[in-house]
Motif scaffolding. Structure first.
Motif, PDB file in Angstrom:
ATOM      1  N   SER A   1      12.247   5.731  15.136  1.00 14.25           N
ATOM      2  CA  SER A   1      12.807   6.660  16.082  1.00 14.25           C
ATOM      3  C   SER A   1      12.854   7.962  15.186  1.00 14.25           C
ATOM      4  CB  SER A   1      14.188   6.423  16.406  1.00 14.25           C
ATOM      5  OG  SER A   1      14.906   6.607  15.252  1.00 14.25           O
ATOM      6  N   PHE A   2      12.378   8.117  13.836  1.00 11.83           N
ATOM      7  CA  PHE A   2      12.317   9.321  13.266  1.00 11.83           C
ATOM      8  C   PHE A   2      13.834  10.078  13.087  1.00 11.83           C
ATOM      9  CE2 PHE A   2       8.011   8.560  14.999  1.00 11.83           C
ATOM     10  CZ  PHE A   2       7.435   8.298  13.835  1.00 11.83           C
ATOM     11  N   ARG A   3      14.588   9.356  13.240  1.00 13.85           N
ATOM     12  CA  ARG A   3      15.957   9.906  13.334  1.00 13.85           C
ATOM     13  C   ARG A   3      16.936   9.011  12.289  1.00 13.85           C
ATOM     14  NH1 ARG A   3      17.174  10.865  19.503  1.00 13.85           N
ATOM     15  NH2 ARG A   3      15.830  12.720  19.755  1.00 13.85           N
ATOM     16  N   THR A   4      16.167   8.538  11.394  1.00 12.84           N
ATOM     17  CA  THR A   4      16.754   7.862  10.058  1.00 12.84           C
ATOM     18  C   THR A   4      16.311   8.006   8.970  1.00 12.84           C
ATOM     19  OG1 THR A   4      17.352   5.832  11.901  1.00 12.84           O
ATOM     20  CG2 THR A   4      17.430   5.325   9.435  1.00 12.84           C
ATOM     21  N   VAL A   5      16.902   8.164   7.842  1.00 13.58           N
ATOM     22  CA  VAL A   5      16.387   8.303   6.543  1.00 13.58           C
ATOM     23  C   VAL A   5      16.972   7.106   5.445  1.00 13.58           C
ATOM     24  CG1 VAL A   5      16.719   9.618   4.392  1.00 13.58           C
ATOM     25  CG2 VAL A   5      16.513  10.885   6.565  1.00 13.58           C
ATOM     26  N   PHE A   6      15.754   6.411   5.185  1.00 13.60           N
ATOM     27  CA  PHE A   6      16.247   5.342   4.313  1.00 13.60           C
ATOM     28  C   PHE A   6      16.053   5.698   2.634  1.00 13.60           C
ATOM     29  CE2 PHE A   6      14.811   3.294   8.003  1.00 13.60           C
ATOM     30  CZ  PHE A   6      15.975   2.109   8.301  1.00 13.60           C
ATOM     31  N   VAL A   7      16.994   5.476   1.964  1.00  8.22           N
ATOM     32  CA  VAL A   7      17.212   5.755   0.648  1.00  8.22           C
ATOM     33  C   VAL A   7      16.780   4.397  -0.097  1.00  8.22           C
ATOM     34  CG1 VAL A   7      18.146   6.948  -1.433  1.00  8.22           C
ATOM     35  CG2 VAL A   7      18.630   7.815   0.887  1.00  8.22           C
ATOM     36  N   PHE A   8      15.840   4.499  -1.247  1.00  7.27           N
ATOM     37  CA  PHE A   8      15.671   3.180  -2.052  1.00  7.27           C
ATOM     38  C   PHE A   8      15.751   3.428  -3.426  1.00  7.27           C
ATOM     39  CE2 PHE A   8      13.173   2.676   2.060  1.00  7.27           C
ATOM     40  CZ  PHE A   8      13.487   1.447   2.229  1.00  7.27           C
ATOM     41  N   ASP A   9      16.204   2.337  -4.094  1.00 12.76           N
ATOM     42  CA  ASP A   9      16.192   2.439  -5.734  1.00 12.76           C
ATOM     43  C   ASP A   9      14.782   2.544  -6.253  1.00 12.76           C
ATOM     44  OD1 ASP A   9      16.330   1.512  -8.392  1.00 12.76           O
ATOM     45  OD2 ASP A   9      18.635   1.523  -7.841  1.00 12.76           O
ATOM     46  N   ASN A  20      21.811   7.960   9.263  1.00 14.20           N
ATOM     47  CA  ASN A  20      21.442   8.204  10.709  1.00 14.20           C
ATOM     48  C   ASN A  20      21.501   9.684  11.187  1.00 14.20           C
ATOM     49  OD1 ASN A  20      20.781   5.406  11.285  1.00 14.20           O
ATOM     50  ND2 ASN A  20      23.194   5.159  11.384  1.00 14.20           N
ATOM     51  N   ILE A  21      20.397  10.439  11.674  1.00 12.13           N
ATOM     52  CA  ILE A  21      20.533  11.620  12.166  1.00 12.13           C
ATOM     53  C   ILE A  21      20.709  11.747  13.699  1.00 12.13           C
ATOM     54  CG2 ILE A  21      19.222  13.900  12.148  1.00 12.13           C
ATOM     55  CD1 ILE A  21      19.939  12.672   9.248  1.00 12.13           C
ATOM     56  N   PRO A  22      21.998  12.169  14.062  1.00 12.47           N
ATOM     57  CA  PRO A  22      22.279  12.077  15.444  1.00 12.47           C
ATOM     58  C   PRO A  22      21.293  12.702  16.474  1.00 12.47           C
ATOM     59  CG  PRO A  22      23.925  13.464  14.386  1.00 12.47           C
ATOM     60  CD  PRO A  22      22.970  12.973  13.320  1.00 12.47           C
ATOM     61  N   ALA A  23      20.666  13.660  16.242  1.00 10.93           N
ATOM     62  CA  ALA A  23      19.855  14.543  16.971  1.00 10.93           C
ATOM     63  C   ALA A  23      18.785  15.004  16.300  1.00 10.93           C
ATOM     64  CB  ALA A  23      20.757  15.499  17.853  1.00 10.93           C
ATOM     65  N   GLY A  24      17.734  15.182  16.924  1.00  7.40           N
ATOM     66  CA  GLY A  24      16.590  16.011  16.311  1.00  7.40           C
ATOM     67  C   GLY A  24      15.721  15.197  15.285  1.00  7.40           C
ATOM     68  N   ALA A  41      16.284  17.902   6.622  1.00  5.08           N
ATOM     69  CA  ALA A  41      16.026  19.069   7.724  1.00  5.08           C
ATOM     70  C   ALA A  41      15.374  18.246   9.140  1.00  5.08           C
ATOM     71  CB  ALA A  41      14.911  20.045   7.186  1.00  5.08           C
ATOM     72  N   ALA A  42      15.980  18.765  10.236  1.00  9.52           N
ATOM     73  CA  ALA A  42      15.466  18.188  11.280  1.00  9.52           C
ATOM     74  C   ALA A  42      15.179  19.225  12.397  1.00  9.52           C
ATOM     75  CB  ALA A  42      16.597  17.375  11.989  1.00  9.52           C
ATOM     76  N   ASP A  43      14.587  18.811  13.284  1.00  9.75           N
ATOM     77  CA  ASP A  43      13.902  19.897  14.252  1.00  9.75           C
ATOM     78  C   ASP A  43      14.966  20.350  15.094  1.00  9.75           C
ATOM     79  OD1 ASP A  43      14.108  17.731  15.812  1.00  9.75           O
ATOM     80  OD2 ASP A  43      12.017  17.889  16.615  1.00  9.75           O
ATOM     81  N   ASP A  44      16.201  19.903  14.910  1.00  7.77           N
ATOM     82  CA  ASP A  44      17.488  20.521  15.769  1.00  7.77           C
ATOM     83  C   ASP A  44      18.020  21.813  15.058  1.00  7.77           C
ATOM     84  OD1 ASP A  44      18.696  19.246  13.707  1.00  7.77           O
ATOM     85  OD2 ASP A  44      20.089  17.934  15.084  1.00  7.77           O
ATOM     86  N   ASN A  45      17.224  22.193  14.062  1.00 11.45           N
ATOM     87  CA  ASN A  45      17.711  23.573  13.312  1.00 11.45           C
ATOM     88  C   ASN A  45      19.067  23.149  12.414  1.00 11.45           C
ATOM     89  OD1 ASN A  45      15.641  24.632  14.228  1.00 11.45           O
ATOM     90  ND2 ASN A  45      16.919  26.397  15.062  1.00 11.45           N
ATOM     91  N   ILE A  46      19.320  21.836  12.290  1.00 11.34           N
ATOM     92  CA  ILE A  46      20.421  21.617  11.221  1.00 11.34           C
ATOM     93  C   ILE A  46      19.957  21.049  10.177  1.00 11.34           C
ATOM     94  CG2 ILE A  46      22.740  20.327  11.315  1.00 11.34           C
ATOM     95  CD1 ILE A  46      22.726  20.361  14.318  1.00 11.34           C
ATOM     96  N   LEU A  47      20.616  21.455   9.031  1.00 16.99           N
ATOM     97  CA  LEU A  47      20.339  21.043   7.751  1.00 16.99           C
ATOM     98  C   LEU A  47      21.358  20.181   7.403  1.00 16.99           C
ATOM     99  CD1 LEU A  47      18.788  21.306   4.939  1.00 16.99           C
ATOM    100  CD2 LEU A  47      20.590  22.978   4.310  1.00 16.99           C
ATOM    101  N   LEU A  69      13.305  23.180  12.117  1.00 19.56           N
ATOM    102  CA  LEU A  69      13.092  23.173  10.668  1.00 19.56           C
ATOM    103  C   LEU A  69      11.633  22.203  10.448  1.00 19.56           C
ATOM    104  CD1 LEU A  69      16.835  22.731   9.467  1.00 19.56           C
ATOM    105  CD2 LEU A  69      15.005  24.706   9.089  1.00 19.56           C
ATOM    106  N   THR A  70      11.038  22.685   9.499  1.00 16.52           N
ATOM    107  CA  THR A  70       9.816  21.892   9.251  1.00 16.52           C
ATOM    108  C   THR A  70       9.682  21.573   7.822  1.00 16.52           C
ATOM    109  OG1 THR A  70       8.252  23.898   9.135  1.00 16.52           O
ATOM    110  CG2 THR A  70       8.355  22.524  11.136  1.00 16.52           C
ATOM    111  N   ALA A  71      10.214  22.553   6.862  1.00 10.83           N
ATOM    112  CA  ALA A  71       9.995  22.331   5.510  1.00 10.83           C
ATOM    113  C   ALA A  71      11.315  22.907   4.671  1.00 10.83           C
ATOM    114  CB  ALA A  71       9.050  23.121   5.211  1.00 10.83           C
ATOM    115  N   LEU A  72      11.584  22.429   3.575  1.00 11.53           N
ATOM    116  CA  LEU A  72      12.466  22.913   2.885  1.00 11.53           C
ATOM    117  C   LEU A  72      12.365  22.752   1.263  1.00 11.53           C
ATOM    118  CD1 LEU A  72      15.040  20.483   1.837  1.00 11.53           C
ATOM    119  CD2 LEU A  72      14.825  20.282   4.250  1.00 11.53           C
TER     120      LEU A  72
END
Length: 139
Positions: A1-9, A20-24, A41-47, A69-72
């Protein structure tokens, strides 16, 4: 869904966290030099920023001059965070004073990459049209 970030060791390869990113749609992720936080950063303009030791989410920052948002990128001390968007706008957030600085002479092409010079005197911005702009950055 591109609304999830997985962090790995990086040592074990095991999953440490699912954010989970609720929107964007997630467009960029970045750690400051000390690795204490994770900025998303997500394309809903929320950092969104998480404390990586507790995974508690910090208050979000709505970036209004930037469209999608596209880059940071964090500077090398972790004080500043540059954010770029689909509309070619760039802002620099001073995380200590909570002030947004908007560099002049913005381009209309989408921002694809941002990075600070190692001495924090310049901000390099790459655009989708192939142009790379270098701004003198004064703290």
């Amino acid at each position: 869904s591109f609304r999830t970030v997985f962090v790995f060791d990086s040592g074990t390869g095991g999953r440490r966290q699912k954010l989970n990113i609720p929107a964007g749609w997630v467009s960029a992720v970045q750690l400051p030099p000390d690795g204490s936080q994770l900025a998303v950063a997500a394309d809903d303009n929320i950092l969104r920023i998480w404390n990586v030791s507790t995974w508690e989410e910090k208050p979000s920052l709505v970036v209004t001059p930037v469209d999608r948002l596209t880059a940071l990128d964090f500077d090398f001390r972790g004080t500043y965070l540059a954010l770029g968007g689909n509309n070619g706008k760039v802002v620099v957030w001073n995380r200590i004073t909570n002030v947004l600085v908007i560099p002049q002479d913005q381009l209309g092409a989408p921002v694809t990459a941002l990075t600070f010079s190692p001495d924090n005197t310049q901000l390099l911005v790459g655009y989708a049209n192939g142009i790379v702009r270098v701004w003198d950055f004064e703290e």
